[in-house]
Design a protein around this motif. Sequence first.
Motif, short mmCIF file in Angstrom:
data_model
loop_
_atom_site.label_atom_id
_atom_site.label_comp_id
_atom_site.label_asym_id
_atom_site.label_seq_id
_atom_site.Cartn_x
_atom_site.Cartn_y
_atom_site.Cartn_z
N GLY A 51 0.77 -1.35 0.06
CA GLY A 51 0.00 0.10 0.00
C GLY A 51 0.99 1.13 -0.02
N TYR A 52 2.06 1.18 0.05
CA TYR A 52 2.80 2.35 -0.09
C TYR A 52 3.46 2.23 -1.71
CZ TYR A 52 3.18 2.58 4.84
OH TYR A 52 3.02 2.30 6.24
N ILE A 53 2.61 3.35 -2.26
CA ILE A 53 2.83 3.35 -3.66
C ILE A 53 3.79 4.63 -4.03
CG2 ILE A 53 1.38 3.79 -5.80
CD1 ILE A 53 -0.63 2.40 -4.29
N CYS A 54 4.80 4.37 -4.93
CA CYS A 54 5.54 5.52 -5.51
C CYS A 54 5.37 5.33 -7.13
CB CYS A 54 7.08 5.43 -4.84
SG CYS A 54 8.13 6.42 -5.87
N ASN A 55 5.05 6.30 -7.89
CA ASN A 55 5.20 6.37 -9.11
C ASN A 55 5.92 7.43 -9.64
OD1 ASN A 55 3.50 8.56 -9.99
ND2 ASN A 55 1.66 7.11 -9.58
N ILE A 56 6.86 7.50 -10.65
CA ILE A 56 7.82 8.37 -11.10
C ILE A 56 7.51 8.31 -12.59
CG2 ILE A 56 10.20 8.83 -11.39
CD1 ILE A 56 10.70 6.87 -8.97
N LYS A 57 7.46 9.59 -13.07
CA LYS A 57 7.46 9.82 -14.41
C LYS A 57 8.77 10.83 -14.96
CE LYS A 57 3.27 11.84 -14.69
NZ LYS A 57 2.01 12.51 -15.14
N LEU A 58 9.28 10.11 -15.85
CA LEU A 58 10.50 10.86 -16.26
C LEU A 58 10.43 11.57 -17.80
CD1 LEU A 58 13.59 8.36 -15.72
CD2 LEU A 58 12.85 10.41 -14.13
N SER A 59 10.73 12.72 -17.78
CA SER A 59 10.60 13.36 -19.22
C SER A 59 12.09 13.38 -19.77
CB SER A 59 10.41 14.95 -18.89
OG SER A 59 8.90 15.18 -18.20
N VAL A 60 12.01 12.67 -20.76
CA VAL A 60 13.24 12.25 -21.71
C VAL A 60 12.87 12.78 -22.97
CG1 VAL A 60 14.18 10.58 -20.17
CG2 VAL A 60 12.56 9.92 -21.96
N PRO A 61 13.73 12.78 -23.98
CA PRO A 61 13.56 12.88 -25.44
C PRO A 61 12.62 11.83 -26.02
CG PRO A 61 15.83 13.15 -25.10
CD PRO A 61 15.26 12.55 -23.80
N GLY A 62 11.53 11.90 -26.45
CA GLY A 62 10.60 11.19 -26.94
C GLY A 62 9.40 11.08 -25.81
N PRO A 63 8.81 9.67 -25.81
CA PRO A 63 7.50 9.64 -24.89
C PRO A 63 8.16 9.55 -23.27
CG PRO A 63 7.74 7.80 -26.75
CD PRO A 63 9.19 8.59 -26.95
N GLN A 64 7.17 9.94 -22.59
CA GLN A 64 7.88 9.91 -21.24
C GLN A 64 7.95 8.50 -20.72
OE1 GLN A 64 4.67 11.69 -18.85
NE2 GLN A 64 5.86 13.71 -18.80
N LEU A 65 8.83 8.14 -19.80
CA LEU A 65 8.98 6.90 -19.15
C LEU A 65 8.15 7.02 -17.65
CD1 LEU A 65 12.80 6.21 -19.80
CD2 LEU A 65 10.64 5.50 -21.25
N PHE A 66 7.74 5.89 -17.50
CA PHE A 66 6.69 5.87 -16.23
C PHE A 66 6.94 4.39 -15.51
CE2 PHE A 66 2.97 4.50 -14.07
CZ PHE A 66 2.76 5.61 -13.26
N ALA A 67 6.86 4.43 -14.19
CA ALA A 67 7.16 3.27 -13.54
C ALA A 67 6.57 3.46 -12.09
CB ALA A 67 8.77 3.01 -12.97
N GLU A 68 5.76 2.53 -11.55
CA GLU A 68 4.99 2.74 -10.26
C GLU A 68 5.20 1.09 -9.58
OE1 GLU A 68 0.99 4.17 -9.72
OE2 GLU A 68 0.52 2.04 -9.80
N SER A 69 5.46 1.43 -8.25
CA SER A 69 5.53 0.21 -7.61
C SER A 69 4.79 0.39 -5.98
CB SER A 69 6.81 -0.51 -7.23
OG SER A 69 7.88 0.73 -6.85
N ASN A 70 4.38 -0.77 -5.71
CA ASN A 70 3.43 -0.92 -4.46
C ASN A 70 4.28 -1.83 -3.40
OD1 ASN A 70 1.39 -1.28 -2.64
ND2 ASN A 70 0.07 -1.40 -3.94
N LYS A 71 4.93 -1.04 -2.51
CA LYS A 71 5.56 -1.94 -1.48
C LYS A 71 5.31 -1.83 0.07
CE LYS A 71 8.46 -3.80 -4.43
NZ LYS A 71 8.47 -5.30 -4.73
N ASP A 72 5.99 -2.31 0.88
CA ASP A 72 5.52 -2.17 2.40
C ASP A 72 6.31 -1.13 2.95
OD1 ASP A 72 7.92 -3.22 2.44
OD2 ASP A 72 7.62 -5.16 3.29
N SER A 73 7.19 -0.12 2.05
CA SER A 73 7.50 0.86 2.61
C SER A 73 7.74 1.87 1.50
CB SER A 73 8.82 0.77 3.14
OG SER A 73 9.95 0.65 2.56
N PHE A 74 7.70 3.08 1.70
CA PHE A 74 7.95 3.94 0.64
C PHE A 74 9.27 3.95 0.03
CE2 PHE A 74 4.39 6.58 2.26
CZ PHE A 74 3.54 6.80 1.14
#
Length: 101
Positions: A51-74
């Motif tokens: 339930g500790y969710i971190c998602n990160i969007k990266l702006s780079v040349p071309g399409p944005q990169l995205f990652a999300e994870s749901n763990k037991d700590s931030f």
Amino acid sequence: MEAIYQFVKLDKSESLQDFAQKKLDKLEVKYDFIVRAEVYFKKEEAQDPAGYICNIKLSVPGPQLFAESNKDSFEAAVAESVKDLDRQLSKKKSQMKTHSN
């Protein structure tokens, strides 16, 4: 690289922000084409024990990169998202090399 931090329904945490920034700095050293990072922290009560969710969007040349994870700590969620982005960036870097030749 500019980094923007959003705490969704949470109190802002300097230590968590610093932890995430250190991880992002390592990515920036490896991949100098990252323009901006948007980091979102949120807690999902219904998702025990994780339930500790971190998602990160990266702006780079071309399409944005995205990652999300749901763990037991931030911290674990940040580490997992950054690891996922590292894989995506590595792939992107090799694609960029291919196109520039």
